[in-house]
Design a protein around this motif. Structure first.
Motif, short mmCIF file in Angstrom:
data_model
loop_
_atom_site.label_atom_id
_atom_site.label_comp_id
_atom_site.label_asym_id
_atom_site.label_seq_id
_atom_site.Cartn_x
_atom_site.Cartn_y
_atom_site.Cartn_z
N ALA B 49 0.84 -1.20 0.00
CA ALA B 49 0.00 0.00 0.00
C ALA B 49 0.88 1.25 0.00
CB ALA B 49 -0.92 0.00 1.21
N LEU B 51 4.00 1.35 -1.06
CA LEU B 51 4.68 1.38 -2.35
C LEU B 51 3.76 1.99 -3.42
CD1 LEU B 51 6.98 0.57 -4.28
CD2 LEU B 51 5.92 -1.69 -4.46
N ALA B 52 2.47 1.61 -3.37
CA ALA B 52 1.52 2.15 -4.35
C ALA B 52 1.41 3.66 -4.19
CB ALA B 52 0.16 1.49 -4.17
N THR B 61 5.26 3.10 -12.57
CA THR B 61 4.32 1.99 -12.70
C THR B 61 4.63 1.02 -11.57
OG1 THR B 61 4.25 2.24 -15.09
CG2 THR B 61 3.58 0.11 -14.22
N MET B 62 3.61 0.50 -10.90
CA MET B 62 3.86 -0.47 -9.84
C MET B 62 4.10 -1.84 -10.47
SD MET B 62 2.21 -0.94 -6.09
CE MET B 62 0.66 -1.72 -6.40
N ARG B 63 5.36 -2.21 -10.55
CA ARG B 63 5.74 -3.47 -11.17
C ARG B 63 6.00 -4.51 -10.10
NH1 ARG B 63 7.47 -1.85 -16.47
NH2 ARG B 63 7.53 0.40 -16.52
N ASP B 64 6.45 -5.68 -10.55
CA ASP B 64 6.81 -6.71 -9.56
C ASP B 64 8.19 -6.45 -8.99
OD1 ASP B 64 6.03 -8.99 -8.14
OD2 ASP B 64 7.51 -10.14 -9.26
N LYS B 109 12.89 -7.54 -6.15
CA LYS B 109 11.48 -7.94 -6.21
C LYS B 109 10.72 -7.32 -5.03
CE LYS B 109 10.37 -11.65 -8.25
NZ LYS B 109 9.48 -11.81 -9.42
N THR B 110 9.44 -7.08 -5.26
CA THR B 110 8.65 -6.41 -4.21
C THR B 110 8.53 -7.26 -2.95
OG1 THR B 110 6.68 -7.29 -5.26
CG2 THR B 110 7.24 -5.02 -5.77
N ASP B 111 8.68 -8.58 -3.07
CA ASP B 111 8.50 -9.41 -1.88
C ASP B 111 9.82 -9.87 -1.26
OD1 ASP B 111 9.08 -11.06 -4.02
OD2 ASP B 111 7.79 -12.69 -3.35
N ASP B 238 18.48 -3.65 -16.62
CA ASP B 238 18.24 -4.08 -15.23
C ASP B 238 19.39 -3.68 -14.31
OD1 ASP B 238 15.80 -5.13 -15.80
OD2 ASP B 238 16.50 -7.21 -15.99
#
Lengths: 430, 293
Positions: B49, B51-52, B61-64, B109-111, B238
């Motif tokens: 949330a 991050l968004a 853009t909300m990417r992975d 990565k976001t996670d 990248d």
């Protein structure tokens, strides 16, 4: 009856990609349509080595979108790793959006206008467009037409009411009947005598088939994770018929109704994209095309005055497409019927078995007949994966193309029902 | 050098209070040089949330994968803790962020769970005063995935013999073609403060900015850098290094021009040069270079 053009080129589905679908107000709550669609497209770009490449065209859409997203597909392209020289356009046909986008791309390829293209769709019910109260919107537009500030204030102030703060929230309701899709389908379910048990059984198989697909790693070249989600959030691998039987009806009569939260698709968020092209285009890039996109048909029914089933338009579209291709309903190795509701799938199948319906409504000499149920949605359907409206078409096309590639040769049918009494269907072959 | 691992991210509100107190005569015991210690936060998970919200304000853009500048934002409370330590040689408020470099070895990565470690380099001379660099290392497990370097200037007592540093590879301001005009609203500082935690008063209100000698609230340099990176997000590799030099502050509200040019394809010459400048006067706000690693 339309005839297939002999000069059309073969169109191939090369592959697809989607993000796992998530239930509404879950892990993708804060992601926009554009975020999710871009993630799905970039996963496709990575898988098929399209970085910096221009594809012939890009078609996509979302059922629920903001006015500011009028050029959603083009914005997705511009935010993706595709070459910015890739043109794009938006498509809208309710839940048929994803498949219709693929039909449009396929037609352009078949006609020789383009050699490659991407079709897809995205939807979020978590980040949905909420509009201004309609009364307030009208007053603001009236004020906008005034030339002076004084005139604007005179237009605004006497008419503003506190109640106008209440926004307009998008609803899943047919404008001309006032009934929701679930309520319409409850009528269809009762009319076709679709039992609760049959609906729960279809639901059970949808979850089991999808869970088995994940178990085998079958989804690995079809999905890229997004925001830490790796598996469709709606899937219940451990569901049982007993558990499903315990749920209370949510549509139709709350006591005797047959439709539950499990045998109806939930609101969800997600995105998908499919890469299509000619065989030469694929081979030039070292890609192996999976299945040919052979033909498609769209039908619509009068669900208003003639009271046809709102979601039974595919029942009309399929026989027209079969006739054009000289096929029978039994000439398929796989049937991918979008499970908006278990009842709508079962009513469609029952309609094709029904002599009166096939003769009187479809104008056929005899019923289309039954299908081998073991060929239906063999890697799970929308009841398990969930159904982010415009994203469903891409999921199904990519799945079916992979199934046909694995089988080596064969034919698959895609059938998707859509709001407004519409149906979009297609044939894939290999 | 000592490493202090914090149990939780320090609250930037109380650190600003400390920073404000650091400007008063009450502050004493300042060290002569930057204390050589490393502050560390471990096992940091990204809140999607938050991050968004960050993505909406900076237009990523909300990417992975995370916006490459986001881990540096997560480390901001550590920066403040370093700067407000009793033995830090300068008061935190009044330092000028002059340069920022981010070296991303691979996308995050976001996670992924992150370890953030922050330390400051010893003081070095600068033509207009003295400078030091805050180094933020971002790791996933034992793998170093990103390094961010923020260089701060303390004005006064400059060494004229130190040549003003030019950012590597940057074209002279005004050379790059303008590709976009961005309208920056008056509340941009507050909006970015709420998603980054950087509530420096110079960004919040005209009144609070005036107290520090600015005619109006100014945009965060890291917002401006983030906005540039968001515009180039799908046009970079990248693994890359992005350097920016902050020039004149952007007084809010503002209309600024974004300029960018692709460089050649030669291995050591490829990448992008970019700049942000005033639309009308051409005053440079930011010069940047982005190079593949």
């Amino acid at each position: 009856m339309a005839a297939k053009s002999a000069s059309a080129r073969d169109v191939w589905v090369i592959g697809g990609n989607r993000i796992p679908f998530a239930r509404s107000n879950g892990p993708y709550s804060h992601a926009s349509n554009q975020d999710m669609f871009t993630a799905a497209v970039d996963g496709l770009v990575e898988r098929y080595g399209l970085e910096g490449q221009r594809v012939g065209d890009f078609a996509g859409g979302a059922v629920l979108k903001f006015a500011r997203e009028l050029n959603l597909s083009r914005e997705v392209v511009l935010g993706s790793k595709l070459a910015p020289e890739t043109p794009a356009f938006d498509v809208g046909q309710a839940c048929g959006t994803g498949l219709e986008a693929a039909i449009l791309i396929a037609n352009k390829i078949a006609l020789g206008q383009i050699d490659s293209g991407i079709a897809g769709g995205t939807d979020t019910t978590s980040d949905a467009p909420i509009e201004l109260n309609e009364d307030l919107r009208k007053i603001l537009m009236d004020a906008n037409r005034q030339k002076s500030v004084g005139g604007q204030l005179k237009t605004l102030l006497p008419r503003l009411r506190p109640g106008m703060i209440k926004p307009e929230i998008p609803v899943n309701r047919e404008a001309r009947t006032g009934l929701s899709m679930g309520e319409h389908t409850a009528i269809t379910a009762a009319e076709w005598d679709i039992t609760r048990e049959a609906q729960d059984e279809l639901t059970f198989h949808s979850h089991k088939n999808l869970a088995a697909a994940y178990e085998r790693g079958w989804q690995e070249d079809l999905i890229t994770p997004y925001l830490g989600v790796e598996v469709d959030g709606n899937m219940r691998a451990d569901t049982t018929l007993e558990k499903l039987a315990k749920l209370k009806p949510v549509f139709g009569d709350r006591e005797t109704g047959t439709m539950t939260a499990a045998n109806s698709t939930p609101l969800s968020d997600g995105a998908s994209a499919v890469l299509m092209g000619t065989e030469e285009w694929a081979k030039e890039r070292g890609l192996t095309p999976r299945a040919r996109f052979v033909d498609a048909e769209t039908a619509a029914v009068d669900y208003i005055v003639k009271q046809e089933g709102l979601l039974l338009a595919p029942a009309y579209a399929v026989p027209r497409m079969l006739k054009r291709n000289g096929l029978t309903l039994q000439d398929f190795d796989f049937y991918e019927i979008h499970e908006a509701f278990a009842a709508q799938v079962l009513a469609t199948l029952k309609a094709w078995e029904d002599e009166a319906f096939c003769k009187q409504r479809l104008g056929l000499d005899e019923p289309l007949g039954s299908i081998d149920r073991s060929k239906l949605n063999v890697y799970g359907g929308s009841l398990a994966a969930a159904h982010p409206f415009a994203a469903t078409g891409g999921r199904i096309i990519a799945n079916l193309a992979k199934m046909l590639e694995e089988k080596g040769s064969g034919r698959g049918l895609i059938s998707i029902c859509a709001a407004g009494g519409q149906g979009v269907v297609a044939i894939l072959e290999r | 050098m000592s490493i202090e691992t914090l149990q939780s991210s320090p609250s930037s509100g109380s650190l600003y209070l400390k920073a404000a107190l650091g400007m008063t005569p009450l502050a004493r015991g300042r060290g002569k040089d930057v204390p050589q210690r490393t502050l560390q936060l471990e096992n940091i998970a990204v809140d999607s949330a938050k991050l968004a919200d960050y993505c909406r304000v900076t237009e990523f853009t909300m990417r992975d994968t995370l916006p490459p500048i986001y881990p540096n934002t997560l480390a901001f409370p550590l920066h403040m803790k370093v700067l407000t330590a009793g033995d830090f040689p300068f008061p935190a408020i009044g330092l000028v962020h002059v340069e920022n470099t981010i070296t991303q070895h691979r996308p995050v990565k976001t996670d992924e769970r992150l370890t953030l470690s922050v330390r400051a380099t010893p003081i070095a001379p600068h033509a207009k005063g003295r400078q030091f660099t805050m180094i933020t290392e971002v790791s996933v497990g034992d793998e170093l995935v990103q390094v961010a370097e923020s260089t701060y200037l303390k004005r006064g007592g400059g060494d004229k013999n130190t040549a003003a540093q030019r950012p590597e590879g940057a074209g002279a301001p005004g050379e790059l073609p303008q590709i976009a005009e961005w309208k920056l609203p008056g509340d941009l500082g507050r909006r970015y403060a709420s998603v980054s935690g950087d509530r420096n008063p110079i960004h919040m209100y005209d009144l609070t900015a005036k107290a520090f000698g600015f005619p109006r609230a100014i945009a965060h340099g890291m917002w401006t850098k983030a906005r540039c990176l968001a515009a180039l997000d799908n046009r970079r590799p990248d693994a890359f290094k992005v350097h920016v030099a902050f020039r004149r502050p952007v007084l809010l509200p503002a209309k600024v021009a974004f300029a960018v040019a692709e460089r050649g394809d030669d291995a050591d010459q490829s990448g992008l040069d970019f700049a942000v400048r005033d639309v009308k006067k051409g005053t440079p706000h930011l010069d940047g270079t982005l190079r593949p690693l």
